[in-house]
Design a protein around this motif. Structure first.
Motif, PDB file in Angstrom:
ATOM      1  N   GLU A 104       0.826  -1.198   0.000  1.00  0.00           N
ATOM      2  CA  GLU A 104       0.000   0.000   0.000  1.00  0.00           C
ATOM      3  C   GLU A 104       0.864   1.252   0.000  1.00  0.00           C
ATOM      4  N   TRP A 105       1.987   1.190   0.750  1.00  0.00           N
ATOM      5  CA  TRP A 105       2.885   2.363   0.797  1.00  0.00           C
ATOM      6  C   TRP A 105       3.465   2.655  -0.576  1.00  0.00           C
ATOM      7  N   PHE A 106       3.865   1.613  -1.289  1.00  0.00           N
ATOM      8  CA  PHE A 106       4.403   1.809  -2.638  1.00  0.00           C
ATOM      9  C   PHE A 106       3.353   2.393  -3.568  1.00  0.00           C
ATOM     10  N   ILE A 107       2.123   1.954  -3.408  1.00  0.00           N
ATOM     11  CA  ILE A 107       1.054   2.481  -4.252  1.00  0.00           C
ATOM     12  C   ILE A 107       0.812   3.952  -3.962  1.00  0.00           C
ATOM     13  N   GLN A 108       0.821   4.306  -2.656  1.00  0.00           N
ATOM     14  CA  GLN A 108       0.590   5.694  -2.271  1.00  0.00           C
ATOM     15  C   GLN A 108       1.732   6.610  -2.701  1.00  0.00           C
ATOM     16  N   HIS A 109       2.970   6.074  -2.754  1.00  0.00           N
ATOM     17  CA  HIS A 109       4.141   6.889  -3.119  1.00  0.00           C
ATOM     18  C   HIS A 109       4.746   6.393  -4.423  1.00  0.00           C
ATOM     19  N   LYS A 110       3.914   6.092  -5.363  1.00  0.00           N
ATOM     20  CA  LYS A 110       4.366   5.527  -6.631  1.00  0.00           C
ATOM     21  C   LYS A 110       5.303   6.463  -7.376  1.00  0.00           C
ATOM     22  N   SER A 111       4.982   7.752  -7.418  1.00  0.00           N
ATOM     23  CA  SER A 111       5.821   8.708  -8.155  1.00  0.00           C
ATOM     24  C   SER A 111       7.200   8.839  -7.527  1.00  0.00           C
ATOM     25  N   LEU A 112       7.271   8.849  -6.187  1.00  0.00           N
ATOM     26  CA  LEU A 112       8.574   8.943  -5.522  1.00  0.00           C
ATOM     27  C   LEU A 112       9.414   7.705  -5.802  1.00  0.00           C
ATOM     28  N   VAL A 113       8.764   6.544  -5.799  1.00  0.00           N
ATOM     29  CA  VAL A 113       9.499   5.305  -6.077  1.00  0.00           C
ATOM     30  C   VAL A 113      10.060   5.320  -7.490  1.00  0.00           C
ATOM     31  N   ILE A 114       9.269   5.780  -8.442  1.00  0.00           N
ATOM     32  CA  ILE A 114       9.730   5.827  -9.836  1.00  0.00           C
ATOM     33  C   ILE A 114      10.907   6.778  -9.982  1.00  0.00           C
ATOM     34  N   ILE A 115      10.826   7.954  -9.339  1.00  0.00           N
ATOM     35  CA  ILE A 115      11.935   8.922  -9.418  1.00  0.00           C
ATOM     36  C   ILE A 115      13.194   8.347  -8.800  1.00  0.00           C
ATOM     37  N   GLY A 116      13.059   7.686  -7.640  1.00  0.00           N
ATOM     38  CA  GLY A 116      14.225   7.104  -6.980  1.00  0.00           C
ATOM     39  C   GLY A 116      14.885   6.030  -7.826  1.00  0.00           C
ATOM     40  N   ILE A 117      14.067   5.162  -8.422  1.00  0.00           N
ATOM     41  CA  ILE A 117      14.625   4.102  -9.269  1.00  0.00           C
ATOM     42  C   ILE A 117      15.311   4.693 -10.493  1.00  0.00           C
ATOM     43  N   SER A 118      14.710   5.728 -11.080  1.00  0.00           N
ATOM     44  CA  SER A 118      15.313   6.366 -12.263  1.00  0.00           C
ATOM     45  C   SER A 118      16.653   6.987 -11.932  1.00  0.00           C
ATOM     46  N   LEU A 119      16.726   7.671 -10.789  1.00  0.00           N
ATOM     47  CA  LEU A 119      18.005   8.273 -10.385  1.00  0.00           C
ATOM     48  C   LEU A 119      19.062   7.207 -10.146  1.00  0.00           C
ATOM     49  N   PHE A 120      18.685   6.126  -9.529  1.00  0.00           N
ATOM     50  CA  PHE A 120      19.635   5.046  -9.271  1.00  0.00           C
ATOM     51  C   PHE A 120      20.163   4.453 -10.578  1.00  0.00           C
ATOM     52  N   VAL A 121      19.269   4.238 -11.529  1.00  0.00           N
ATOM     53  CA  VAL A 121      19.682   3.671 -12.826  1.00  0.00           C
ATOM     54  C   VAL A 121      20.635   4.616 -13.554  1.00  0.00           C
ATOM     55  N   VAL A 122      20.333   5.927 -13.531  1.00  0.00           N
ATOM     56  CA  VAL A 122      21.200   6.901 -14.210  1.00  0.00           C
ATOM     57  C   VAL A 122      22.571   6.947 -13.565  1.00  0.00           C
ATOM     58  N   ILE A 123      22.623   6.986 -12.237  1.00  0.00           N
ATOM     59  CA  ILE A 123      23.906   7.037 -11.529  1.00  0.00           C
ATOM     60  C   ILE A 123      24.713   5.770 -11.789  1.00  0.00           C
ATOM     61  N   PHE A 125      24.497   3.813 -14.397  1.00  0.00           N
ATOM     62  CA  PHE A 125      24.939   3.844 -15.794  1.00  0.00           C
ATOM     63  C   PHE A 125      26.151   4.751 -15.965  1.00  0.00           C
ATOM     64  N   LEU A 126      26.120   5.933 -15.343  1.00  0.00           N
ATOM     65  CA  LEU A 126      27.248   6.854 -15.449  1.00  0.00           C
ATOM     66  C   LEU A 126      28.500   6.278 -14.801  1.00  0.00           C
ATOM     67  N   ALA A 127      28.343   5.642 -13.666  1.00  0.00           N
ATOM     68  CA  ALA A 127      29.499   5.039 -12.986  1.00  0.00           C
ATOM     69  C   ALA A 127      30.107   3.930 -13.832  1.00  0.00           C
ATOM     70  N   ALA A 128      29.254   3.108 -14.425  1.00  0.00           N
ATOM     71  CA  ALA A 128      29.762   2.027 -15.274  1.00  0.00           C
ATOM     72  C   ALA A 128      30.458   2.581 -16.515  1.00  0.00           C
ATOM     73  N   GLY A 129      29.885   3.625 -17.116  1.00  0.00           N
ATOM     74  CA  GLY A 129      30.518   4.243 -18.280  1.00  0.00           C
ATOM     75  C   GLY A 129      31.854   4.869 -17.954  1.00  0.00           C
ATOM     76  N   TYR A 130      31.938   5.541 -16.796  1.00  0.00           N
ATOM     77  CA  TYR A 130      33.203   6.152 -16.379  1.00  0.00           C
ATOM     78  C   TYR A 130      34.270   5.091 -16.166  1.00  0.00           C
ATOM     79  N   TYR A 131      33.901   4.000 -15.507  1.00  0.00           N
ATOM     80  CA  TYR A 131      34.865   2.914 -15.272  1.00  0.00           C
ATOM     81  C   TYR A 131      35.333   2.314 -16.588  1.00  0.00           C
ATOM     82  N   TYR A 132      34.414   2.109 -17.513  1.00  0.00           N
ATOM     83  CA  TYR A 132      34.778   1.511 -18.802  1.00  0.00           C
ATOM     84  C   TYR A 132      35.728   2.416 -19.576  1.00  0.00           C
TER      85      TYR A 132
END
Length: 346
Positions: A104-123, A125-132
């Motif tokens: 229920e908490w995830f449903i109520q805060h769906k937008s925050l969860v999506i933003i957090g996951i997106s930021l994590f994926v971007v960070i 990706f950038l870390a992996a690209g920098y290392y490569y």
């Protein structure tokens, strides 16, 4: 009879007021006579005074029975009035709510969860690209061509400077449309990326005809006699020119000599020396502009500069035999028909 008519009229007016009044309730017959008699008395009092008063629109007519019921209601409803004025505070357990489940908490805060996951994926990706990039494009091999004045290590330090100077991708972007410029004795440097870990540096040094010594500095000039560099260090492979008379030297301007054609002769000499892989330590011109070359302890006199090509071509076979010796090798009168050249040791 007149009084009865007046009382009947007043009773009728009282009934109309009762019907239009704010009380709005029905009146019993017995009560209407009582109220009408009271109104008649009040009317007589007003007539006695002779000054009728205007009716108050806010005045509400209350019957005797209504007075009793209102008093009872006031006594019986103190709790209601107090409830209106100040509501009792609910008990503490009235505010208690069960915590929502995780879903229920995830449903109520769906937008925050999506933003957090997106930021994590971007960070991530950038870390992996920098290392490569930092590991794959690290330069481990560098080829340096065309350098005379500077060593390979000095050229690499000029090109691969900075925090990411050893990264081939960074170097490719840095020197994409330009080379390394503003380096003394160097026209430019080009950087070519051969592979992610290998680069080639092509050095194009300035064409130096020679140098003159002036006030403790070596003033290097090109084929036109223009002073292009000034240094306190002697550059290997460049001959010193002596015997020229000049009173001053200005950088990026020609040497102020009397005979400007002398520079063409100097250029010819240096080109011939390079052609036959000879390196003269010094080029000397006397007052008549007769030429003498110095190779260590060996002094070679070449005269006015005629047949220089034949003389220097012959010289390349003689000098190895004179290594370690000191003396003079006269070649002013050398021709193709000359068979023997005598060496005069000191």
């Amino acid at each position: 009879m007149g009084q009865d008519k007046k009382s009947n009229k007043k009773n009728e007016t009282v009934k109309k007021k009762i019907k239009s009044g704010s009380g709005g309730g029905k009146i019993k017959k017995g009560e209407s006579h009582k109220s009408s008699s009271k109104k008649n008395a009040a009317g007589n009092m007003k007539s006695k005074k002779g000054s009728p008063k205007k009716s108050n629109p806010n005045l509400r007519l209350i019957k005797n029975g209504d007075i009793i019921t209102e008093e009872k209601n006031k006594k019986a409803s103190p709790a209601k009035s107090s409830a209106v004025k100040k509501a009792p505070m609910p008990k503490s357990y009235d505010f208690y709510e069960d915590k929502p489940a995780l879903g229920e908490w995830f449903i109520q805060h769906k937008s925050l969860v999506i933003i957090g996951i997106s930021l994590f994926v971007v960070i991530a990706f950038l870390a992996a690209g920098y290392y490569y990039i930092t590991t794959t494009y690290t330069v481990t091999t560098a080829y340096v061509d065309g350098n005379i004045h500077y060593t390979n290590e000095e050229v690499m330090e000029m090109v691969m400077e900075g925090r990411y100077g050893n990264n081939s991708l960074y170097l490719a972007m840095k020197y994409k449309d330009k080379g390394v410029e503003n380096v003394p004795f160097v026209e430019k440097m080009d950087v070519n990326i051969l592979s992610p870990d290998t680069i080639r540096i092509n050095v194009y040094e300035k064409a130096l005809a020679g140098y003159v010594e002036y006030l403790g500095q070596y003033m290097y000039f090109d084929k036109d006699g223009i002073v292009v560099e000034s240094s306190g260090i002697r550059t290997a492979g460049v001959s010193q020119v002596t015997g020229l008379s000049f009173g001053y030297v200005v950088l990026n301007e020609p040497l102020p000599v009397e005979n400007n054609t002398i520079f063409k002769q100097i250029l010819t000499i240096t080109q011939l020396l390079e052609k036959y892989q000879l390196a003269a330590d010094k080029i000397f011109f006397d007052s008549a502009y007769h030429l003498t070359l110095y190779f260590g302890g060996v002094k070679v006199t070449l005269g006015s500069g005629e047949d220089l090509d034949e003389k220097i071509m012959k010289l390349q076979y003689i000098l190895p035999k004179l290594e370690g010796k000191s003396g003079t090798l006269p070649m002013e009168n050398y021709t193709e028909d000359t068979k023997n050249i005598s060496f005069n040791p000191d």
